[in-house]
Motif scaffolding. Structure first.
Motif, PDB file in Angstrom:
ATOM      1  N   UNK A  20       0.831  -1.216   0.000  1.00 22.00           N
ATOM      2  CA  UNK A  20       0.000   0.000   0.000  1.00 22.00           C
ATOM      3  C   UNK A  20       0.855   1.252   0.000  1.00 22.00           C
ATOM      4  N   UNK A  21       1.977   1.237   0.721  1.00 19.04           N
ATOM      5  CA  UNK A  21       2.862   2.407   0.772  1.00 19.04           C
ATOM      6  C   UNK A  21       3.498   2.666  -0.587  1.00 19.04           C
ATOM      7  N   UNK A  22       3.750   1.603  -1.351  1.00 16.42           N
ATOM      8  CA  UNK A  22       4.306   1.778  -2.695  1.00 16.42           C
ATOM      9  C   UNK A  22       3.307   2.453  -3.624  1.00 16.42           C
ATOM     10  N   UNK A  23       2.032   2.261  -3.321  1.00 15.73           N
ATOM     11  CA  UNK A  23       1.019   2.873  -4.176  1.00 15.73           C
ATOM     12  C   UNK A  23       0.756   4.336  -3.807  1.00 15.73           C
ATOM     13  N   UNK A  24       1.396   4.831  -2.739  1.00 14.34           N
ATOM     14  CA  UNK A  24       1.280   6.254  -2.446  1.00 14.34           C
ATOM     15  C   UNK A  24       0.908   6.613  -1.015  1.00 14.34           C
ATOM     16  N   UNK A  25       0.583   5.672  -0.175  1.00 13.09           N
ATOM     17  CA  UNK A  25       0.218   5.980   1.217  1.00 13.09           C
ATOM     18  C   UNK A  25       1.477   6.080   2.056  1.00 13.09           C
ATOM     19  N   UNK A  26       1.985   7.295   2.223  1.00 12.04           N
ATOM     20  CA  UNK A  26       3.215   7.499   2.982  1.00 12.04           C
ATOM     21  C   UNK A  26       2.979   7.528   4.483  1.00 12.04           C
ATOM     22  N   UNK A  27       1.732   7.581   4.934  1.00 15.01           N
ATOM     23  CA  UNK A  27       1.466   7.611   6.371  1.00 15.01           C
ATOM     24  C   UNK A  27       1.734   6.254   7.034  1.00 15.01           C
ATOM     25  N   UNK A  28       1.907   5.215   6.246  1.00 14.49           N
ATOM     26  CA  UNK A  28       2.163   3.878   6.785  1.00 14.49           C
ATOM     27  C   UNK A  28       3.642   3.609   7.047  1.00 14.49           C
ATOM     28  N   UNK A  29       4.504   4.488   6.619  1.00 17.16           N
ATOM     29  CA  UNK A  29       5.949   4.243   6.729  1.00 17.16           C
ATOM     30  C   UNK A  29       6.376   4.110   8.188  1.00 17.16           C
ATOM     31  N   UNK A  30       5.852   4.960   9.067  1.00 15.94           N
ATOM     32  CA  UNK A  30       6.243   4.886  10.477  1.00 15.94           C
ATOM     33  C   UNK A  30       5.761   3.590  11.122  1.00 15.94           C
ATOM     34  N   UNK A  31       4.578   3.150  10.752  1.00 17.34           N
ATOM     35  CA  UNK A  31       4.052   1.886  11.270  1.00 17.34           C
ATOM     36  C   UNK A  31       4.885   0.711  10.764  1.00 17.34           C
ATOM     37  N   UNK A  32       5.302   0.778   9.523  1.00 16.21           N
ATOM     38  CA  UNK A  32       6.144  -0.276   8.960  1.00 16.21           C
ATOM     39  C   UNK A  32       7.483  -0.319   9.686  1.00 16.21           C
ATOM     40  N   UNK A  33       8.067   0.835   9.938  1.00 15.01           N
ATOM     41  CA  UNK A  33       9.340   0.886  10.669  1.00 15.01           C
ATOM     42  C   UNK A  33       9.189   0.360  12.093  1.00 15.01           C
ATOM     43  N   UNK A  34       8.091   0.697  12.748  1.00 15.09           N
ATOM     44  CA  UNK A  34       7.856   0.226  14.111  1.00 15.09           C
ATOM     45  C   UNK A  34       7.745  -1.302  14.138  1.00 15.09           C
ATOM     46  N   UNK A  35       6.981  -1.846  13.206  1.00 20.64           N
ATOM     47  CA  UNK A  35       6.857  -3.307  13.143  1.00 20.64           C
ATOM     48  C   UNK A  35       8.197  -3.960  12.848  1.00 20.64           C
ATOM     49  N   UNK A  36       8.982  -3.325  11.988  1.00 23.06           N
ATOM     50  CA  UNK A  36      10.297  -3.868  11.660  1.00 23.06           C
ATOM     51  C   UNK A  36      11.191  -3.884  12.902  1.00 23.06           C
ATOM     52  N   UNK A  37      11.136  -2.838  13.712  1.00 20.25           N
ATOM     53  CA  UNK A  37      11.903  -2.809  14.964  1.00 20.25           C
ATOM     54  C   UNK A  37      11.430  -3.912  15.913  1.00 20.25           C
ATOM     55  N   UNK A  38      10.128  -4.169  15.937  1.00 23.27           N
ATOM     56  CA  UNK A  38       9.593  -5.268  16.757  1.00 23.27           C
ATOM     57  C   UNK A  38      10.109  -6.608  16.256  1.00 23.27           C
ATOM     58  N   UNK A  39      10.162  -6.762  14.943  1.00 25.73           N
ATOM     59  CA  UNK A  39      10.698  -7.993  14.364  1.00 25.73           C
ATOM     60  C   UNK A  39      12.159  -8.197  14.748  1.00 25.73           C
ATOM     61  N   UNK A  40      12.950  -7.136  14.680  1.00 23.39           N
ATOM     62  CA  UNK A  40      14.366  -7.238  15.038  1.00 23.39           C
ATOM     63  C   UNK A  40      14.542  -7.568  16.517  1.00 23.39           C
ATOM     64  N   UNK A  41      13.709  -6.985  17.371  1.00 20.09           N
ATOM     65  CA  UNK A  41      13.791  -7.267  18.807  1.00 20.09           C
ATOM     66  C   UNK A  41      13.455  -8.732  19.077  1.00 20.09           C
TER      67      UNK A  41
END
Length: 120
Positions: A20-41
């Motif tokens: 969805x972010x690739x299609x233009x929804x930039x408001x999801x980027x922070x949520x994606x980064x947060x989930x990625x940090x959770x995955x790394x933890x």
């Protein structure tokens, strides 16, 4: 297992949000980064847990010898039993290569003597 299930769910949600972010929804980027940090933890926690189990399995070889009791082996996975057997073989090969013709048994007399003077 719970951490792995949580990681799968986070990854799947991230994949959906990335498309969805690739299609233009930039408001999801922070949520994606947060989930990625959770995955790394979670990944770090799982790796620390597995490393601790590996150290404990290695200590079992020195404590019980080359044959584990069934009660302990019952609580180990097939991969852990395989790792124990490979470690056992590797240690035996090393002990045969050190100390001349008969080899050197490193598993005997693990604790140092209590007295300062030893009769030789």
């Amino acid at each position: 297992r719970q951490a792995l299930e949580e990681m799968r769910a986070l990854y799947e949600r991230n994949q959906a949000d990335v498309s969805e972010a690739k299609s233009g929804r930039t408001d999801l980027i922070f949520l994606i980064r947060f989930r990625h940090c959770c995955l790394l933890r979670n990944q770090r926690c799982i790796l620390a847990y597995l490393y601790d189990r590996l150290l404990r399995i290695r200590a079992l070889r020195w404590e019980y010898g080359s044959v584990l009791p069934n009660a302990i082996q019952f609580h180990m996975s097939a991969e852990e039993v395989e790792w124990f057997n490979r470690y056992k073989k590797s240690l035996a090969t090393y002990m045969r290569s050190v100390g001349g013709e008969e080899g050197l048994d490193l598993t005997q007399d693990i604790k140092p003597p209590k007295s300062l003077y030893i009769e030789v």
